[in-house]
Design a protein around this motif. Structure first.
Motif, short mmCIF file in Angstrom:
data_model
loop_
_atom_site.label_atom_id
_atom_site.label_comp_id
_atom_site.label_asym_id
_atom_site.label_seq_id
_atom_site.Cartn_x
_atom_site.Cartn_y
_atom_site.Cartn_z
N UNK A 1 2.37 6.77 -6.73
CA UNK A 1 1.30 7.59 -7.32
C UNK A 1 1.52 9.07 -7.02
N UNK A 2 1.94 9.40 -5.81
CA UNK A 2 2.17 10.79 -5.44
C UNK A 2 3.34 11.41 -6.20
N UNK A 3 4.30 10.58 -6.60
CA UNK A 3 5.48 11.09 -7.32
C UNK A 3 5.32 11.01 -8.83
N UNK A 4 4.17 10.58 -9.30
CA UNK A 4 3.94 10.51 -10.74
C UNK A 4 4.58 9.31 -11.41
N UNK A 5 4.93 8.29 -10.63
CA UNK A 5 5.51 7.06 -11.17
C UNK A 5 4.36 6.14 -11.60
N UNK A 6 4.45 5.60 -12.79
CA UNK A 6 3.39 4.72 -13.29
C UNK A 6 3.26 3.48 -12.40
N UNK A 7 2.03 3.17 -12.01
CA UNK A 7 1.74 1.97 -11.23
C UNK A 7 0.98 1.01 -12.14
N UNK B 1 0.83 -1.21 0.00
CA UNK B 1 0.00 0.00 0.00
C UNK B 1 0.87 1.26 0.00
N UNK B 2 1.92 1.26 0.83
CA UNK B 2 2.78 2.44 0.90
C UNK B 2 3.53 2.65 -0.41
N UNK B 3 3.97 1.56 -1.03
CA UNK B 3 4.69 1.68 -2.30
C UNK B 3 3.79 2.27 -3.37
N UNK B 4 2.57 1.78 -3.45
CA UNK B 4 1.63 2.29 -4.45
C UNK B 4 1.31 3.76 -4.18
N UNK B 5 1.13 4.12 -2.91
CA UNK B 5 0.80 5.50 -2.54
C UNK B 5 1.94 6.44 -2.90
#
Length: 340
Positions: free
Chosen positions: A126-132, A119-123
């Motif tokens: 996403x906040x840094x604009x890295x594609x998930x 969850x923290x990795x995805x969050x």
């Protein structure tokens, strides 16, 4: 006479089902040619006699570089440590994102058990604009190339190094803004990425303006080094030299003093001014040797002087990153004292 006559194309044997044959027009001639005599067993690569007779060892081999180039590469393979890589595993991925490692995409395998790290990795991504990207587990398996990934993979681009001339210019500009003399760290063959990461962290903490690495026989700024640096790799410029001793020699001509750290040096860090007067307060390059071997001969000969770190007890030597941290702290202390 009539009994012996037959129509053109008639079958010779009434019991045979084979019809008239058609010629190849010469096209099959090569397939009918022999391949020559069978070579002896010891000259046939697939024969046991070839392997046991030593012929295999005498046969010419492709260079190792050709073998690596021919191999199919995937992101993060060990053959290309300076190219794009992949950070694998839940703890490494979340730690890399916490350290603000540069990344282009976060891959999450489908149907994995989601915990706090996922969850923290995805969050953070996403906040840094890295594609998930949620992808089939097989895709992550291919990226991992057999390594354990726990359903998470972080794509990291290749690190961009500065040319030694550009590194020196960048260091001078940073030093000018801070109203101090340039301070750089050169690593002679450090091969542990954790050591490199720790040196980058110490360099940023004690006011160094750049770190120089040799191109060969040295680790680069890998995801492990970046993670160990706790984000310092993003704040301090790193350069690479094709020939470290030649670059250090050129920097001597640019009025920089080069001080090597050597456990067997007769002078210690407390007496640095005896080796090179005002070395700590002037333009300085601290040169740190590799784990175990220390400074190479050519690099040592290029140094203005070498010093050891005074130690109590029977400890033979310090880890490369610890030695660099101690020396940088001493230089920073002397610079503060001179400015007071």
């Amino acid at each position: 006479m009539a009994g012996n006559s037959r129509r053109p194309g008639a079958r010779r044997n009434p019991g045979s089902k084979k019809g008239p044959t058609k010629g190849s027009g010469g096209k099959g001639r090569r397939s009918l040619e022999g391949k020559g005599p069978t070579p002896p067993a010891e000259k046939r690569p697939n024969h046991k006699a070839y392997r046991s007779g030593g012929a295999a060892s005498s046969a010419p081999r492709k260079p190792a570089s050709d073998d690596r180039a021919a191999a199919k590469r995937s992101p993060g393979r060990r053959e290309d440590p300076d190219g794009p890589q992949v950070v694998l595993g839940r703890n490494p991925v979340v730690e890399s994102l916490r350290a603000h490692s540069p990344a282009t995409a976060l891959y999450v395998a489908q149907n994995i058990e989601v915990d706090d790290r996922v969850r923290e990795s995805i969050k953070m991504a996403s906040e840094r604009g890295i594609s998930v990207l949620e992808v089939p587990r097989g895709d992550v398996d291919k990226m991992a190339d057999g390594a354990v990934h726990q359903g998470l993979a972080l794509a990291v681009p290749a690190f961009e190094y500065l040319h030694p001339d550009d590194l020196l210019e960048e260091a001078r500009q940073r030093a000018h803004l801070a109203r101090v003399e340039p301070l750089l760290v050169a690593l002679d063959g450090v091969q542990d990425p954790r050591n490199l990461g720790a040196v980058l962290r110490s360099a940023a903490a004690f006011g160094a303006h750049g770190v120089l690495l040799p191109l060969r026989r040295s680790v680069g700024v890998t995801p492990v080094a970046w993670r160990t640096s706790a984000g310092a790799a993003a704040r301090i410029p790193v350069g690479r030299a094709t020939n470290l001793s030649r670059t250090l020699s050129a920097w001597l001509d640019e009025s920089l003093v080069t001080i090597g750290l050597d456990g067997e040096a007769s002078a210690d860090l407390d007496h640095l001014d005896d080796v090179a007067p005002d070395a700590a307060r002037g333009p300085l390059v601290l040169v740190v040797g590799s784990e175990g071997k220390g400074l190479s001969r050519l690099v040592r000969e290029t140094c203005t002087g070498v010093v050891s770190i005074p130690m109590a007890g029977d400890v033979e030597s310090l880890n490369a990153s610890v030695a660099a941290g101690v020396a940088l702290a001493e230089v920073a202390r002397r610079r503060r004292a001179a400015g007071a």
